[in-house]
Design a protein around this motif. Structure first.
Motif: not given
Length: 135
Positions: A68, A98, A100, A121
């Motif tokens: 992330d 990015i 989770s 993702k």
């Protein structure tokens, strides 16, 4: 007869006074629109490039970035990688975030309160600019 000519001249002057500012406004707005359209097209190209970079990294099993965070695309040799941070390109700013993803007991994606899904993702692409470029 003279009165009629005077009324026609006044009518023509009134219409001209109304139409000329409207026409000038349209001309100015259309010129500004072209510059803004150019910026939107450049931003769209940067977004497409970002998507291609993430797709390439994903297909390589996230070897060059899966955790992330905020990234920017970068060419490494002959393939794309994701490097940390925001990128500045010719007056544009670009980032790839990015994050989770969590799922509930039924496997549906939820904003929070679920179980982290390591195989999924959430990717957010952003391109922005501060000011319009001069025309």
């Amino acid at each position: 007869m003279r009165g009629q000519v005077l009324i026609e001249i006044l009518t023509a002057m009134g219409l001209t006074a109304i139409l000329i500012p409207s026409i000038l406004t349209l001309v100015v707005l259309s010129r500004e629109g072209r510059v803004e359209e150019g910026q939107r097209l450049a931003a769209a190209a940067l977004l497409a490039e970002s998507k291609e970079a993430v797709r390439s990294v994903r297909e390589a099993n996230w070897v060059h970035g899966a955790s992330d965070g905020t990234y920017r695309p970068k060419i490494f040799g002959t393939s794309w990688t994701l490097e940390g941070g925001i990128e500045d390109i010719a007056g544009f700013h670009r980032s790839i975030e990015i994050a989770s993803v969590e799922r509930d007991a039924n496997g549906i994606i939820v904003p929070q309160g679920g179980t982290p899904d390591p195989s999924t993702k959430k990717v957010t692409y952003s391109v922005w600019w501060d000011t319009p470029q001069p025309g």
